[in-house]
Design a protein around this motif. Structure first.
Motif, PDB file in Angstrom:
ATOM      1  N   UNK A  43       0.840  -1.192   0.000  1.00  0.00           N
ATOM      2  CA  UNK A  43       0.000   0.000   0.000  1.00  0.00           C
ATOM      3  C   UNK A  43       0.876   1.243   0.000  1.00  0.00           C
ATOM      4  N   UNK A  44       0.415   2.273  -0.669  1.00  0.00           N
ATOM      5  CA  UNK A  44       1.115   3.549  -0.691  1.00  0.00           C
ATOM      6  C   UNK A  44       0.756   4.323   0.575  1.00  0.00           C
ATOM      7  N   UNK A  45       1.465   5.393   0.806  1.00  0.00           N
ATOM      8  CA  UNK A  45       1.164   6.247   1.940  1.00  0.00           C
ATOM      9  C   UNK A  45      -0.224   6.850   1.753  1.00  0.00           C
ATOM     10  N   UNK A  46      -1.054   6.719   2.764  1.00  0.00           N
ATOM     11  CA  UNK A  46      -2.401   7.285   2.717  1.00  0.00           C
ATOM     12  C   UNK A  46      -2.335   8.786   3.013  1.00  0.00           C
ATOM     13  N   UNK A  47      -3.416   9.470   2.705  1.00  0.00           N
ATOM     14  CA  UNK A  47      -3.550  10.891   3.004  1.00  0.00           C
ATOM     15  C   UNK A  47      -4.642  11.069   4.046  1.00  0.00           C
ATOM     16  N   UNK A  48      -4.743  12.263   4.608  1.00  0.00           N
ATOM     17  CA  UNK A  48      -5.815  12.575   5.543  1.00  0.00           C
ATOM     18  C   UNK A  48      -7.144  12.304   4.844  1.00  0.00           C
ATOM     19  N   UNK A  49      -8.023  11.568   5.512  1.00  0.00           N
ATOM     20  CA  UNK A  49      -9.331  11.229   4.964  1.00  0.00           C
ATOM     21  C   UNK A  49      -9.380   9.886   4.251  1.00  0.00           C
ATOM     22  N   UNK A  50      -8.228   9.287   3.964  1.00  0.00           N
ATOM     23  CA  UNK A  50      -8.172   7.989   3.290  1.00  0.00           C
ATOM     24  C   UNK A  50      -7.918   6.879   4.307  1.00  0.00           C
ATOM     25  N   UNK A  51      -8.619   5.748   4.178  1.00  0.00           N
ATOM     26  CA  UNK A  51      -8.355   4.627   5.081  1.00  0.00           C
ATOM     27  C   UNK A  51      -6.986   4.010   4.808  1.00  0.00           C
ATOM     28  N   UNK A  52      -6.338   3.568   5.876  1.00  0.00           N
ATOM     29  CA  UNK A  52      -5.031   2.914   5.785  1.00  0.00           C
ATOM     30  C   UNK A  52      -5.044   1.742   6.756  1.00  0.00           C
ATOM     31  N   UNK A 152       8.251  20.600  19.650  1.00  0.00           N
ATOM     32  CA  UNK A 152       8.718  21.986  19.742  1.00  0.00           C
ATOM     33  C   UNK A 152       7.865  22.936  18.891  1.00  0.00           C
ATOM     34  N   UNK A 153       7.818  24.181  19.301  1.00  0.00           N
ATOM     35  CA  UNK A 153       6.961  25.170  18.635  1.00  0.00           C
ATOM     36  C   UNK A 153       7.305  25.388  17.163  1.00  0.00           C
ATOM     37  N   UNK A 154       8.565  25.249  16.795  1.00  0.00           N
ATOM     38  CA  UNK A 154       8.968  25.535  15.411  1.00  0.00           C
ATOM     39  C   UNK A 154       8.972  24.282  14.522  1.00  0.00           C
ATOM     40  N   UNK A 155       8.398  23.184  14.989  1.00  0.00           N
ATOM     41  CA  UNK A 155       8.431  21.912  14.264  1.00  0.00           C
ATOM     42  C   UNK A 155       7.097  21.659  13.569  1.00  0.00           C
ATOM     43  N   UNK A 156       7.175  21.011  12.383  1.00  0.00           N
ATOM     44  CA  UNK A 156       5.972  20.640  11.634  1.00  0.00           C
ATOM     45  C   UNK A 156       5.999  19.138  11.371  1.00  0.00           C
ATOM     46  N   UNK A 157       4.927  18.460  11.761  1.00  0.00           N
ATOM     47  CA  UNK A 157       4.810  17.031  11.490  1.00  0.00           C
ATOM     48  C   UNK A 157       4.403  16.818  10.035  1.00  0.00           C
ATOM     49  N   UNK A 158       4.998  15.809   9.388  1.00  0.00           N
ATOM     50  CA  UNK A 158       4.670  15.530   7.984  1.00  0.00           C
ATOM     51  C   UNK A 158       3.989  14.190   7.780  1.00  0.00           C
ATOM     52  N   UNK A 159       4.199  13.234   8.725  1.00  0.00           N
ATOM     53  CA  UNK A 159       3.529  11.943   8.560  1.00  0.00           C
ATOM     54  C   UNK A 159       3.340  11.253   9.901  1.00  0.00           C
ATOM     55  N   UNK A 160       2.376  10.342   9.904  1.00  0.00           N
ATOM     56  CA  UNK A 160       2.125   9.457  11.034  1.00  0.00           C
ATOM     57  C   UNK A 160       2.490   8.045  10.627  1.00  0.00           C
ATOM     58  N   UNK A 161       2.882   7.245  11.608  1.00  0.00           N
ATOM     59  CA  UNK A 161       3.066   5.813  11.411  1.00  0.00           C
ATOM     60  C   UNK A 161       2.142   5.149  12.422  1.00  0.00           C
ATOM     61  N   UNK A 162       1.070   4.525  11.911  1.00  0.00           N
ATOM     62  CA  UNK A 162       0.029   3.966  12.760  1.00  0.00           C
ATOM     63  C   UNK A 162       0.151   2.450  12.812  1.00  0.00           C
ATOM     64  N   UNK A 172       1.843   4.269   6.923  1.00  0.00           N
ATOM     65  CA  UNK A 172       2.100   5.701   6.930  1.00  0.00           C
ATOM     66  C   UNK A 172       0.896   6.501   6.431  1.00  0.00           C
ATOM     67  N   UNK A 173       0.698   7.658   7.053  1.00  0.00           N
ATOM     68  CA  UNK A 173      -0.320   8.606   6.620  1.00  0.00           C
ATOM     69  C   UNK A 173       0.340   9.974   6.530  1.00  0.00           C
ATOM     70  N   UNK A 174       0.320  10.576   5.341  1.00  0.00           N
ATOM     71  CA  UNK A 174       0.913  11.898   5.128  1.00  0.00           C
ATOM     72  C   UNK A 174       0.010  12.972   5.732  1.00  0.00           C
ATOM     73  N   UNK A 175       0.605  13.903   6.454  1.00  0.00           N
ATOM     74  CA  UNK A 175      -0.161  14.995   7.056  1.00  0.00           C
ATOM     75  C   UNK A 175      -0.129  16.257   6.211  1.00  0.00           C
TER      76      UNK A 175
END
Length: 176
Positions: A43-52, A152-162, A172-175
């Motif tokens: 499976x490819x990396x899912x996106x927000x709103x897509x089942x994974x 940290x305040x200056x950090x941005x999350x890009x993906x989750x690993x569920x 993986x789910x891309x944020x």
């Protein structure tokens, strides 16, 4: 943070004792193998709103919100060391037996690969209605709750690993 450590140790102990079933049912996960419809590619990396899928769980990330300073009520709550990122996730048990959903098995990453764990104590305050992320889910049932990451305040999350358990391969789910 003793509560967080204690909860994490309890969760790890329960999983080690067999409450988590491991990743034995990977249909649609990133672990490879044949999917449910004959698809032989992982499976490819899912996106927000897509089942994974990972193992016995199908995860759907509904939303993410960062920059939150505090979770809970004015009387009881938890203040972020940096900022809280609140990730709303629906989790459905697609297996044939009950499966423990362990919030401490979920991870978040930045673009450079820095890994963040959930904040268990903040998660209790963010999910006041019920204890969503240390919950056994029966087959066909689903729960929706909030994963909380203190970053940290200056950090941005890009993906989750569920993960369906501490021992599964994860999906993986891309944020962004």
């Amino acid at each position: 943070m003793r509560k967080t450590t204690t909860l994490a140790l309890i969760a790890t102990g329960l999983v080690a004792l067999g409450c988590g079933s491991g990743n034995t049912d990977n249909a649609g996960s990133s672990g490879g193998g044949e999917g449910a419809k004959g698809d032989d590619k992982p499976a490819k990396t899912a996106k927000v709103g897509q089942p994974a899928r990972d193992g016995k769980f199908e995860f759907t990330v509904k939303s993410s919100k960062c920059g939150v300073a505090k979770v809970g009520s004015s009387m009881l709550g938890d203040k972020a060391q940096g900022q809280f990122c609140l990730i709303t996730v629906n989790v459905k048990n697609i297996g044939k037996e009950a499966q423990l959903l362990d919030g401490s098995s979920q991870k978040a990453y930045t673009a450079d690969g820095t890994e963040y764990s959930t904040d268990t104590e903040a998660g209790l305050y963010a999910n006041q209605e019920q204890s969503t992320f240390f919950n056994e889910i029966n087959p066909g049932n689903q729960v929706t709750g909030v994963l909380v990451f203190d970053i940290p305040k200056n950090v941005k999350l890009t993906k989750l690993e569920l993960h369906d358990s501490a021992f599964s391969g994860g999906v993986d789910v891309a944020l962004s």
